[in-house]
Design an enzyme around this catalytic site. Sequence first.
Site, PDB file in Angstrom:
ATOM      1  N   GLY A 148       0.825  -1.191   0.000  1.00 59.01           N
ATOM      2  CA  GLY A 148       0.000   0.000   0.000  1.00 59.01           C
ATOM      3  C   GLY A 148       0.864   1.247   0.000  1.00 59.01           C
ATOM      4  O   GLY A 148       2.066   1.200   0.284  1.00 59.01           O
ATOM      5  N   CYS A 149       0.251   2.384  -0.314  1.00 67.91           N
ATOM      6  CA  CYS A 149       1.014   3.632  -0.393  1.00 67.91           C
ATOM      7  C   CYS A 149       1.542   4.046   0.982  1.00 67.91           C
ATOM      8  O   CYS A 149       2.718   4.411   1.120  1.00 67.91           O
ATOM      9  CB  CYS A 149       0.177   4.735  -1.021  1.00 67.91           C
ATOM     10  SG  CYS A 149      -1.478   4.930  -0.339  1.00 67.91           S
ATOM     11  N   TYR A 150       0.712   4.006   2.012  1.00 66.85           N
ATOM     12  CA  TYR A 150       1.188   4.357   3.352  1.00 66.85           C
ATOM     13  C   TYR A 150       2.291   3.400   3.824  1.00 66.85           C
ATOM     14  O   TYR A 150       3.311   3.857   4.359  1.00 66.85           O
ATOM     15  CB  TYR A 150       0.030   4.354   4.349  1.00 66.85           C
ATOM     16  CG  TYR A 150      -0.839   5.581   4.337  1.00 66.85           C
ATOM     17  CD1 TYR A 150      -0.313   6.862   4.539  1.00 66.85           C
ATOM     18  CD2 TYR A 150      -2.213   5.483   4.140  1.00 66.85           C
ATOM     19  CE1 TYR A 150      -1.120   7.996   4.542  1.00 66.85           C
ATOM     20  CE2 TYR A 150      -3.030   6.608   4.142  1.00 66.85           C
ATOM     21  CZ  TYR A 150      -2.482   7.861   4.348  1.00 66.85           C
ATOM     22  OH  TYR A 150      -3.281   8.971   4.360  1.00 66.85           O
ATOM     23  N   CYS A 153       5.633   4.296   2.004  1.00 63.09           N
ATOM     24  CA  CYS A 153       6.242   5.519   2.525  1.00 63.09           C
ATOM     25  C   CYS A 153       6.841   5.279   3.910  1.00 63.09           C
ATOM     26  O   CYS A 153       7.960   5.725   4.210  1.00 63.09           O
ATOM     27  CB  CYS A 153       5.182   6.610   2.569  1.00 63.09           C
ATOM     28  SG  CYS A 153       5.828   8.289   2.712  1.00 63.09           S
TER      29      CYS A 153
END
Length: 345
Positions: A148-150, A153
């Site tokens: 996922g993006c979170y 990051c």
Amino acid sequence: MKNAVILGASGYTGAEAVRLITGHPKLRLTALTGHSRAGERYADIYPSTAHLDLPDVVTAGDVDWADVDVVFACLPHGASQDTIATIADKVDTVIDLSADFRLRDPDLYAKTYGRSHDHQGLLGTAVYGLTEFARHELRGAKLVACPGCYPTCSLLALLPGINAGLISTDNIIIDAKSGVTGAGRKALQSLAFSELSDGAHAYGVGTHRHAPEIDQILTRSSGKETMVSFTPHLIPMNRGMIATCYVTLTDGQSVDDLRAAYHAAYDDEPFVHIEAAGAAPQTRHIRASNHCRIGIFADRVPGRAIIISVIDNLTKGSSGQAVQNYNATQGWDETLGLHVQPIFP
């Protein structure tokens, strides 16, 4: 050349995949699917692609799978696992951008996403594709679960310190903020301009579905059961993401030691960059690119550090990482199709 199909091409991650794959020297788009938009010209959905020679949108059932090499699945969670199960034996590689194959425990998946995982045989074969930390598993992989993006990051900000034993797994706090495209292309009142502009808000407080994914990878990397405090926020920009991570250093370690470990981990990476001491990364400097920038700071609280990471949620946090992962499965240069420079201003 490899023939590629994008499932769910009408959404934001699908559109980002189209943008990147049409510039890839070894990929050819042969089909674009979109259940509710089947029969439409892609340029009618995204006029910015009118200059490209793209196939019309069809349903997955209308695709001729005989000559397809790779599928980029940009489908909603739940729908992705069912569709992938019907085509996995028809293509060489599936790159899944949904959450359906990220969590290794099917019971945890069911608890997190509110439905059962009905294809556990496939689940056991999936490689978790945080590219910089999965290359040895990605080569030749048949099914890749893109993070996922979170988690992307946050994990890029945390893993070098965790792997080097410099960061305690206790009391990791992640304060993260995303642009609105992270919520998908939906006609919802809560995503309307007048509802979002001039404000910011937290959501999924204490319950966000990406937290177990972060826990899973930190636990696997550290060998210790890890649970983070994670709070996401929605901010009024189209794309971009920032994660500010508050960590405790292990006994005897310093921020200089931490910085050295991150340079050792990332200095040869094409897409992850460490800011100069004292410089904080900014989302405006990575917009629409596959790059991640990381800043490392001493906290005013003795023995603690602050690590700040920025990515574009649609590129490095989604479709860009998907392309990078496919490059890795083929043994190609990971930067193929990803030489796009950040857009500024």
